[in-house]
Design an enzyme around this catalytic site. Structure first.
Site, short mmCIF file in Angstrom:
data_model
loop_
_atom_site.label_atom_id
_atom_site.label_comp_id
_atom_site.label_asym_id
_atom_site.label_seq_id
_atom_site.Cartn_x
_atom_site.Cartn_y
_atom_site.Cartn_z
N GLY A 11 0.85 -1.19 0.00
CA GLY A 11 0.00 0.00 0.00
C GLY A 11 0.88 1.24 0.00
NE ARG A 12 -2.39 5.27 2.56
CZ ARG A 12 -3.70 4.99 2.62
NH1 ARG A 12 -4.51 5.47 1.72
NH2 ARG A 12 -4.19 4.26 3.60
CB ILE A 13 3.59 2.50 4.59
CG1 ILE A 13 2.75 3.63 5.22
CG2 ILE A 13 4.93 2.36 5.31
CD1 ILE A 13 2.27 3.33 6.64
NE ARG A 56 -6.19 -7.52 0.51
CZ ARG A 56 -6.98 -6.77 1.24
NH1 ARG A 56 -7.93 -7.32 1.94
NH2 ARG A 56 -6.86 -5.47 1.27
CB THR A 60 7.38 0.01 10.71
OG1 THR A 60 7.12 -0.22 9.33
CG2 THR A 60 8.88 0.07 10.94
NE ARG A 95 -1.83 -0.99 14.59
CZ ARG A 95 -1.40 0.20 14.16
NH1 ARG A 95 -0.13 0.37 13.86
NH2 ARG A 95 -2.25 1.20 14.01
CD GLU A 105 3.00 -1.15 20.22
OE1 GLU A 105 3.25 -1.92 19.27
OE2 GLU A 105 2.62 0.02 20.08
CG HIS A 115 3.81 2.14 17.67
ND1 HIS A 115 2.79 1.24 17.82
CD2 HIS A 115 3.63 2.69 16.45
CE1 HIS A 115 2.02 1.26 16.74
NE2 HIS A 115 2.52 2.15 15.89
N GLY A 168 6.94 4.99 14.36
CA GLY A 168 6.78 5.09 12.90
C GLY A 168 6.37 6.48 12.41
#
Ligand code: GLV
Length: 311
Positions: free
Chosen positions: A156-158, A178, A225, A227, A256, A274, A276
């Site tokens: 995706g974007r990241i 996917r 980075t 979950r 976490e 965390h 990111g």
């Protein structure tokens, strides 16, 4: 007439009054610590809008405690902390904060890759402990990235932003998503560095368990980075202890903020709390988006970053 109340469950990187007008009442939990659950439920009770963070579980119980709620603006791009169908059933909008944290998170991913490849933690510790007695040809040798394969799980974007940066380091990029790319098995087998960029869902929980980690290349680096629960942390500890994996760079953890005790003492892992999206720019933009979405919904408009559809 009583003003609608907006409950902001954590201190933000900007003053909410920069975004929210005088027409709303603000209830701000002005602290970096999460509220205890009972307090979260109590303060949600009278609220029409909620700005939640990824540590605030928004489920049926919270929604039942907050009958006036019209929007949950999650101050994160991921929204696995929110029971979206339960919100939809109660006609509560759910929004997230995409785009504005893409570069920050991709940069941090590379910080972890480089820290592992070049053994920054060990070098820094050596120096600070007074152990650096001068340059030596064989001291703390790391690995080159050029020519190696970067595998990206989730494109995706990241994931795409991480891939763009790989060009500068001369890495070959493979991805699995996917909609295309190589198979998950090929990604596991081919990657020298494997970086996770999928959302957490029932499909991706423990996607990296004992079998998948064993299928990874010997000596490969695993970066997360996204979950924590996407990686079976106990299996990761075992794969590191067996020297099957060469290292792990983790910004997120299965339970976490707790970290598996088998990770903290290892030199071949880099652990971050965390971070990111933790740049001033990204966090201000995230706050601005979340607050603007609340304003919009309380004005009776559609939010711009809805992840559900409310009749
Ligand atoms: C942070 O983890 C986010 O999802 O924005």
């Amino acid at each position: 007439m009583q003003k609608p109340r907006v409950f902001i469950a954590r201190r933000l990187a900007l003053d909410p009054r920069q975004v929210l007008g005088a027409g709303v009442e603000i209830d701000l939990h002005d602290s970096e610590s999460a509220l205890p659950r009972a307090e979260l439920l109590r303060r949600a009770h009278e609220s029409s809008g909620l700005v939640a963070t990824l540590a605030d579980k928004v489920d049926g119980e919270l929604l039942d405690a907050a009958p006036r709620l019209r929007i949950v603006a999650n101050h994160a791009v991921g929204y696995d902390n929110v029971d979206v169908p339960a919100c939809t059933r109660r006609s509560v909008w759910v929004t997230n904060t995409p785009d504005v944290l893409t570069d920050a998170t991709a940069d941090l991913t590379w910080a972890l890759i480089l820290a592992l490849a070049r053994r920054l933690r060990e070098g820094e510790r050596l120096l600070r402990s007074g152990g650096f007695s001068g340059w030596a040809p064989t001291m703390l040798l790391g690995r080159e990235l050029r020519g190696r394969t970067l595998g990206i799980f989730g494109y995706g974007r990241i994931g795409q932003a991480v891939a763009r940066r790989a060009e500068g380091f001369g890495m070959r990029v493979l991805f699995n998503t996917r909609g295309g790319g190589v198979s998950f098995e090929e990604l596991l087998e081919e990657s020298d560095v494997l970086s996770i960029h999928v959302p957490l869902s029932t499909q991706t929980r423990h996607a990296f368990g004992p079998a998948e980690l064993l299928r990874m290349k010997r000596g490969a680096l695993l970066i997360n980075t996204a979950r924590g629960p996407i990686v079976d942390e106990a299996a990761l500890v075992a794969a590191l202890a067996a020297r099957h994996l060469g290292g792990a760079g983790l910004d997120v953890f299965e339970n976490e903020p707790a970290v598996h005790p088998g990770l903290a003492g290892r030199d071949d892992v880099v652990l971050l709390p965390h971070l990111g999206s933790a740049t001033q720019e990204a966090r201000e933009a995230m706050a601005r988006i979340a607050l603007s979405e609340v304003e919009r919904v309380l004005r009776g408009e559609r939010p711009l970053h809805a992840v559900n559809e409310v009749p």
